[in-house]
Design an enzyme around this catalytic site. Structure first.
Site, PDB file in Angstrom:
ATOM      1  N   LYS B 190      -3.425  -5.856  -6.773  1.00  0.00           N
ATOM      2  CA  LYS B 190      -3.871  -5.574  -5.404  1.00  0.00           C
ATOM      3  C   LYS B 190      -4.275  -4.109  -5.271  1.00  0.00           C
ATOM      4  CE  LYS B 190      -3.718  -6.109  -0.650  1.00  0.00           C
ATOM      5  NZ  LYS B 190      -3.007  -6.356   0.584  1.00  0.00           N
ATOM      6  N   ASN B 194      -7.074  -2.117  -3.333  1.00  0.00           N
ATOM      7  CA  ASN B 194      -6.682  -1.285  -2.191  1.00  0.00           C
ATOM      8  C   ASN B 194      -6.993   0.192  -2.384  1.00  0.00           C
ATOM      9  OD1 ASN B 194      -5.787  -2.809  -0.076  1.00  0.00           O
ATOM     10  ND2 ASN B 194      -3.632  -2.725  -0.619  1.00  0.00           N
ATOM     11  N   ASN B 198      -9.695   0.783   0.330  1.00  0.00           N
ATOM     12  CA  ASN B 198      -9.092   1.449   1.481  1.00  0.00           C
ATOM     13  C   ASN B 198      -9.446   2.927   1.457  1.00  0.00           C
ATOM     14  OD1 ASN B 198      -6.967  -0.097   3.313  1.00  0.00           O
ATOM     15  ND2 ASN B 198      -6.862  -1.022   1.294  1.00  0.00           N
ATOM     16  N   SER B 260      -7.704  -1.951   6.351  1.00  0.00           N
ATOM     17  CA  SER B 260      -6.607  -1.590   7.263  1.00  0.00           C
ATOM     18  C   SER B 260      -6.495  -0.076   7.376  1.00  0.00           C
ATOM     19  CB  SER B 260      -5.287  -2.172   6.760  1.00  0.00           C
ATOM     20  OG  SER B 260      -4.940  -1.622   5.506  1.00  0.00           O
TER      21      SER B 260
END
Lengths: 309, 309
Positions: B190, B194, B198, B260
Site C-alpha cells: 500500500k 500511498n 498522497n 486523503s
C-alpha cells in the site's frame, strides 16, 4: 586605454543594472529592449540600488538589433528560456572580434551563444545578485551584486587580458566585478545556491526566508547544497567544503527575497528549469553521479512549469 | 456462529463505509462520532457506493466512549494524526479479549494502538479504497474498496481463526475483505501507492489523474514506487517486481481522485506525513537503506503541513 563599447541584450534585472551602471560611468552602452522600448525612450532607465539610486534620461535604446552599432562586448542578460532568439540577436551588435559575455543562470548556458558566435568569442559569468525588474525601465537592486566571469570552457583557463579589461571597466563603474580563471568552479558554486533556493522557492511557494526559517525546508536545502557540491566534485570541480555552510549562512543573512525562478513562476513565465537543474543533473549523470534529491525537485518543477502555462 | 459486535472509532470515509455495510447486513455496529453525532442521530448515516447506495436511519451512535458497550471487534478508522486520543478511546468499547483492527494508513501505525491494548490484541490492515466523507454522516465511496488485514507483527504470521472470522463476516456484508498471513507485505504494497500519490498530490497540488497524465510527474511517481519497493526489500519484505508497474497501471485506470492527504491539506487539517512517509524512511534507515526521493518529498510535506496551520 579607450573605453569599450557595450551592448546589453536582455535589459532586465541584471542587464539593466550592470548596463545602467556602465552607462552612468560614461561608457557607451546600447540596450536592446522589447516591451519596455517606448517607455525607456520616453522616460529613460531608472535604477534603485544600494550603490546610489540613479536615473538615466538619455539611453541608447533599440527596439531591434538592426539599429545597434557593432560593440566590443555584448552582455547577454536574457533568460535561458529565450535562447532560441540568440541566433537572430547576437550577430548584429557584436563586432568582428568582439566578445559575448553570457551572464545567464545555470550550467553550460554559454553553449547556445557559442553555437552562434563561436566558442572562442564567448565569456561566461555568474551574478550573485538580488535584483528585480519592478516596472517598465525600472530596476530594483535589493541585495548582493557581485559578478564573476571568465573564459568559457569546461576546465580552468587563466584570466585573459580581454577578461581583465572588462572586469577593470566594470569596477571603474562601481560594479563588484571579478575576473576568474575557473568559470566551471564559479558556475557550480552558484548552482549550490540556485538549485536549492530557486527550486524550493517554487516547489514550496516560499521566500528564501521562509525556507531557512523552517527546520524541514532548511534540512532539505542543506541536503541539496551537499548533493550539488558532490556533483561538482564528480565533474572534476572541487569547491571548498566550507562553501556548503557559507551558502546556507549567506541566505540566512539575506533580506527576504523572491528568487528569479519564483518570480517567473508567479508571473506564469517559463522557468529556467533546464539550465539550473536539468543541465547539472545531466552533466553529473554523464560521469556516473546521480542527484536524487535534485531530480525529485527537477521533475516537480517540470510539472509545475508545464501546468502554469 | 453468532455474529460479532463491532465498534467503529473514527466513522469517516473508511469507518463509515465498512461500519455502515456491516450494520446494513444486520451486524450490531456502534459508531463513535464527534462533530457528526447530532446529525447522525437525527438523520442517520448515508452511504453512496457502487455497491448500492443505502441509508441507515437507526444507527447506534455515540458521542462518547462511555456509552459504548463492550465489543468483539473495534475498528480504528481515525487518522494517525489523532492517535494521541487512542488511550482514552480504546479501552471502553473493546471487551476483554476483544480485538482492535487498525485500518490506518502508513507503516507501524498499529504501534500506538498496541501501546494501549497490548500487541496481542491488535490486528492491522490496509484499505485500497477511494472514499471521502462529503458531509455530516454522508460517505461517498468513489472507487476500489478492498480491505486486507491480518495479525500485527513485523513478520509474516499465518491467518488466525479470529482474523478469518472477521474477514468472513465482512464478506457476508458485501465488503471485499481478505485475510492476510503477511501484514508487513500488505502495508508496504500500500505504501508503494500511498507515498508517491498522497505525497505528490500535495506537493504538486494535483489529482492522481494530473500526475499520471504528465510525463515528468509520472516519471517521478514511478521512481518513488521503485524506491519504496527497494526499501521494502531492504526491510525483508519482498514484494513482487510486477507490483511496480501494477501500482502505476491501477492509478491510470482510477477515476480522478483526491488522495486523503490532499483533502486534509486543502482543508488545512494535519496530514499523515509521519505515518505514510516518516515511518517508512526511518524503518529503511534502520537497516541502512536511504530513500532520497521520498526524503525530499517528506521534507517538503513537513514544511507544507506546518505552514498550512
Amino acid at each position: 586605454m579607450e573605453k569599450q563599447r557595450y551592448a546589453v541584450v536582455g535589459a532586465g534585472a541584471l542587464g539593466g543594472l550592470y548596463g545602467g551602471l556602465l552607462a552612468r560611468a560614461g561608457f557607451e552602452v546600447h540596450f536592446l529592449l522589447n516591451r519596455d522600448y517606448d517607455h525607456v525612450v520616453a522616460n529613460g532607465l531608472r535604477v534603485d540600488t544600494r550603490l546610489g539610486d540613479f536615473h538615466l534620461q538619455d539611453v541608447h535604446a533599440h527596439a531591434s538589433v538592426e539599429t545597434m552599432p557593432p560593440c566590443d562586448v555584448t552582455i547577454v542578460g536574457l533568460k535561458t528560456t529565450k535562447n532560441g532568439l540568440l541566433k537572430d540577436l547576437l550577430p548584429s551588435p557584436t563586432r568582428e572580434g568582439g566578445v559575448v559575455l553570457v551572464l545567464q543562470n545555470g550550467l553550460h548556458s554559454e553553449a547556445d551563444t557559442a553555437a552562434v558566435v563561436g566558442p572562442e568569442r564567448v565569456l561566461g559569468g555568474c551574478c550573485f545578485l538580488c535584483s528585480n525588474k519592478v516596472g517598465p525601465g525600472h530596476i530594483k537592486h535589493v541585495d548582493q551584486g557581485r559578478v564573476v566571469f571568465g573564459e568559457y570552457g569546461d576546465h580552468a583557463i587563466d584570466v585573459t587580458p580581454r577578461v581583465q579589461r572588462i572586469a577593470d571597466e566594470m569596477v571603474s563603474a562601481g560594479i563588484d566585478a571579478h575576473a576568474t580563471g575557473n568559470l566551471p568552479m564559479t558556475r557550480w558554486k552558484k548552482l549550490m545556491w540556485n538549485i536549492p533556493f530557486n527550486g524550493l522557492s517554487v516547489a514550496l511557494n516560499a521566500s528564501t526566508k521562509e525556507i531557512v526559517d523552517d527546520p524541514d525546508a532548511l534540512e532539505l536545502a542543506e541536503t541539496i547544497v551537499r548533493e550539488v557540491h558532490a556533483a561538482a566534485a564528480a565533474c572534476g570541480v572541487n569547491v571548498a567544503e566550507k562553501a556548503i555552510a557559507a551558502t546556507i549562512d549567506v541566505t540566512k543573512e539575506m533580506v527576504p527575497y523572491d528568487s528569479s525562478m519564483r518570480l517567473d513562476f508567479l508571473a506564469k513565465r517559463p522557468m529556467e528549469v533546464e539550465a539550473i537543474l536539468g543541465n547539472p543533473i545531466r552533466a553529473a549523470k554523464a560521469v556516473g553521479f546521480t542527484m536524487p534529491h535534485v531530480e525529485t525537485l527537477y521533475r516537480e518543477l517540470k510539472f509545475l512549469d508545464r501546468r502554469s502555462r
